[in-house]
Enzyme design. Sequence first.
Site, PDB file in Angstrom:
ATOM      1  N   SER A  12       0.850  -1.192   0.000  1.00  0.00           N
ATOM      2  CA  SER A  12       0.000   0.000   0.000  1.00  0.00           C
ATOM      3  C   SER A  12       0.883   1.239   0.000  1.00  0.00           C
ATOM      4  CB  SER A  12      -0.896   0.025   1.238  1.00  0.00           C
ATOM      5  OG  SER A  12      -1.408   1.343   1.397  1.00  0.00           O
ATOM      6  N   ASP A  39      -4.643   3.592  -1.781  1.00  0.00           N
ATOM      7  CA  ASP A  39      -5.694   3.886  -0.802  1.00  0.00           C
ATOM      8  C   ASP A  39      -6.233   5.296  -0.969  1.00  0.00           C
ATOM      9  OD1 ASP A  39      -5.997   1.510   0.829  1.00  0.00           O
ATOM     10  OD2 ASP A  39      -3.936   1.859   1.489  1.00  0.00           O
ATOM     11  N   MET A  41      -8.858   8.076   0.193  1.00  0.00           N
ATOM     12  CA  MET A  41      -9.654   8.435   1.377  1.00  0.00           C
ATOM     13  C   MET A  41     -10.197   9.849   1.241  1.00  0.00           C
ATOM     14  SD  MET A  41      -7.254   6.956   4.411  1.00  0.00           S
ATOM     15  CE  MET A  41      -6.441   5.366   4.266  1.00  0.00           C
ATOM     16  N   HIS A  70      -8.357   1.154  -3.886  1.00  0.00           N
ATOM     17  CA  HIS A  70      -9.271   0.913  -2.763  1.00  0.00           C
ATOM     18  C   HIS A  70      -9.932   2.241  -2.402  1.00  0.00           C
ATOM     19  CE1 HIS A  70      -9.519  -0.306   1.805  1.00  0.00           C
ATOM     20  NE2 HIS A  70     -10.720  -0.196   1.253  1.00  0.00           N
ATOM     21  N   MET A 141     -11.305  -6.126   5.560  1.00  0.00           N
ATOM     22  CA  MET A 141     -10.508  -5.156   6.322  1.00  0.00           C
ATOM     23  C   MET A 141     -10.155  -5.772   7.667  1.00  0.00           C
ATOM     24  SD  MET A 141     -10.141  -2.557   4.333  1.00  0.00           S
ATOM     25  CE  MET A 141      -9.171  -1.672   5.546  1.00  0.00           C
ATOM     26  N   GLY A 146      -8.705   3.832   7.315  1.00  0.00           N
ATOM     27  CA  GLY A 146      -8.401   5.241   7.548  1.00  0.00           C
ATOM     28  C   GLY A 146      -6.926   5.511   7.754  1.00  0.00           C
ATOM     29  N   PHE A 147      -6.224   4.560   8.327  1.00  0.00           N
ATOM     30  CA  PHE A 147      -4.819   4.802   8.656  1.00  0.00           C
ATOM     31  C   PHE A 147      -3.999   3.528   8.483  1.00  0.00           C
ATOM     32  CE2 PHE A 147      -7.523   7.593  11.114  1.00  0.00           C
ATOM     33  CZ  PHE A 147      -6.998   8.837  10.792  1.00  0.00           C
ATOM     34  N   GLY A 148      -2.730   3.714   8.138  1.00  0.00           N
ATOM     35  CA  GLY A 148      -1.799   2.601   8.116  1.00  0.00           C
ATOM     36  C   GLY A 148      -1.251   2.349   9.509  1.00  0.00           C
ATOM     37  N   GLY A 149      -0.546   1.255   9.671  1.00  0.00           N
ATOM     38  CA  GLY A 149       0.180   0.979  10.901  1.00  0.00           C
ATOM     39  C   GLY A 149      -0.671   0.594  12.095  1.00  0.00           C
ATOM     40  N   ASP A 177      -6.592  -6.545   4.112  1.00  0.00           N
ATOM     41  CA  ASP A 177      -6.048  -5.188   4.173  1.00  0.00           C
ATOM     42  C   ASP A 177      -5.986  -4.703   5.619  1.00  0.00           C
ATOM     43  OD1 ASP A 177      -5.143  -2.688   3.588  1.00  0.00           O
ATOM     44  OD2 ASP A 177      -6.893  -2.062   2.422  1.00  0.00           O
ATOM     45  N   GLY A 178      -4.751  -4.551   6.123  1.00  0.00           N
ATOM     46  CA  GLY A 178      -4.542  -3.972   7.444  1.00  0.00           C
ATOM     47  C   GLY A 178      -3.770  -4.877   8.375  1.00  0.00           C
ATOM     48  N   GLY A 179      -2.615  -4.392   8.824  1.00  0.00           N
ATOM     49  CA  GLY A 179      -1.864  -5.128   9.835  1.00  0.00           C
ATOM     50  C   GLY A 179      -1.243  -6.424   9.346  1.00  0.00           C
ATOM     51  N   GLY A 199       1.262  -2.248   4.095  1.00  0.00           N
ATOM     52  CA  GLY A 199       1.851  -0.914   3.981  1.00  0.00           C
ATOM     53  C   GLY A 199       3.113  -0.824   4.799  1.00  0.00           C
ATOM     54  N   SER A 200       2.956  -0.614   6.103  1.00  0.00           N
ATOM     55  CA  SER A 200       4.130  -0.404   6.963  1.00  0.00           C
ATOM     56  C   SER A 200       5.099  -1.582   6.934  1.00  0.00           C
ATOM     57  CB  SER A 200       3.693  -0.073   8.391  1.00  0.00           C
ATOM     58  OG  SER A 200       2.520  -0.747   8.738  1.00  0.00           O
TER      59      SER A 200
HETATM   60  C1  DX5 Z   1      -6.260   1.267   5.733  1.00  0.00           C
HETATM   61  C2  DX5 Z   1      -5.746   0.991   4.337  1.00  0.00           C
HETATM   62  C3  DX5 Z   1      -4.671  -0.060   4.282  1.00  0.00           C
HETATM   63  C4  DX5 Z   1      -3.486   0.278   5.108  1.00  0.00           C
HETATM   64  C5  DX5 Z   1      -2.575  -0.874   5.290  1.00  0.00           C
HETATM   65  O1  DX5 Z   1      -7.295   2.157   5.649  1.00  0.00           O
HETATM   66  O2  DX5 Z   1      -6.783   0.557   3.510  1.00  0.00           O
HETATM   67  O3  DX5 Z   1      -4.296  -0.334   2.938  1.00  0.00           O
HETATM   68  O4  DX5 Z   1      -2.760   1.334   4.574  1.00  0.00           O
HETATM   69  O5  DX5 Z   1      -1.498  -0.434   6.051  1.00  0.00           O
HETATM   70  P1  DX5 Z   1      -0.775  -1.339   7.126  1.00  0.00           P
HETATM   71  O6  DX5 Z   1      -0.232  -2.516   6.354  1.00  0.00           O
HETATM   72  O7  DX5 Z   1       0.285  -0.464   7.670  1.00  0.00           O
HETATM   73  O8  DX5 Z   1      -1.809  -1.757   8.115  1.00  0.00           O
HETATM   74 ZN    ZN Z   2      -6.430  -0.345   1.444  1.00  0.00          ZN
END
Ligand code: DX5
Ligand code: ZN
Length: 230
Positions: A12, A39, A41, A70, A141, A146-149, A177-179, A199-200
Site C-alpha cells: 500500500s 488507498d 480516502m 481501494h 478489512m 483510515g490509517f496505516g500501521g 487489508d490492514g496489519g 503498507g508499513s
Molecule cells: C487502511 C488501508 C490499508 C493500510 C494498510 O485504511 O486501507 O491499505 O494502509 O497499512 P498497514 O499494512 O500499515 O496496516
Molecule cells: Zn487499502
Amino acid sequence: MSFDRKIKIAPSILAADFANFGAECAAIEAQGADWVHVDVMDGHFVPNITFGPATCAAIRPHIKGVMDVHLMIAPVDPYIEGFAKAGADVITAHVEAGAHTHRTLQAIRAAGAKSGLALNPGTPVSEVEYYLDMVDLICVMTVNPGFGGQKFIHSQIEKVKQLRALIGDRPIHIEIDGGVDPVTAPLVAAAGADVLVAGSAVFKGGSVSNPAPYGENIRNIRAAAEGVWA
Ligand code: DX5
Ligand code: ZN
C-alpha cells in the site's frame, strides 16, 4: 489480469513517500511486489484524506502491473469513471459506502475495471451473498479503514474462512487489508486469502534510494504466507 489463487503481495503506497510516488511504485515492483495498492480516502467515509483520480493517473505510468484502487469514499458512483480513466485495474468500493452497492458494482465493471467489494471489520460475510456474480475481489478489512500501521484484528480470520467457503469455485480473489506482516500473513493465507495488502510492513527500513529492504520485507511476508501450504 488472469485469475489465480497464488499469494500476491500488494504494497500500500499509503506507507510510501508521498513526494515520490512514481519512484516508490517502480521500486516496490522492482523489489517483487505483485500488485500496487492505492488507498483513496475522502475525510468523510474515513477520518483521513489522501488523493484522488489525478494522482492515480499520474502514478499509472510508473506501474507495470496491477493498479489496485481501494476507495474509502462516499458517495462512490460519481468518481468511478474518473478512477477507471486514471487506469485502475481493480476498483474496490465499501459495502458500507451507500445504499446501492449493486449499482456501484455494475458501474465499476461497465467502466472496464475489475470490481472489488470491501467489508469493514464489523460487517458480516452475509452482506456479499447477493453480489457473488458481480465481484472479482472481496477485501476483508483487518483494521478499521483510515490509517496505516494499525493492529491486526484477529476476529477477521474466521470471516475469511466463511468467505472462502461461500466463494467456492468462483474466480473471486480474497484480499486482506490492514496489519499484514510475517506473523499475520500465514493466518489469513491458511484461512483462504490470496491478495495480501501491506503498507508499513513492506516500506519499513527502506526508501527509493535504499529499496533493498522493500524486497526483503516482501519476501518475508510471501514466505510466511506460502509456508502454510507446505
Ligand atoms: C487502511 C488501508 C490499508 C493500510 C494498510 O485504511 O486501507 O491499505 O494502509 O497499512 P498497514 O499494512 O500499515 O496496516
Ligand atoms: Zn487499502
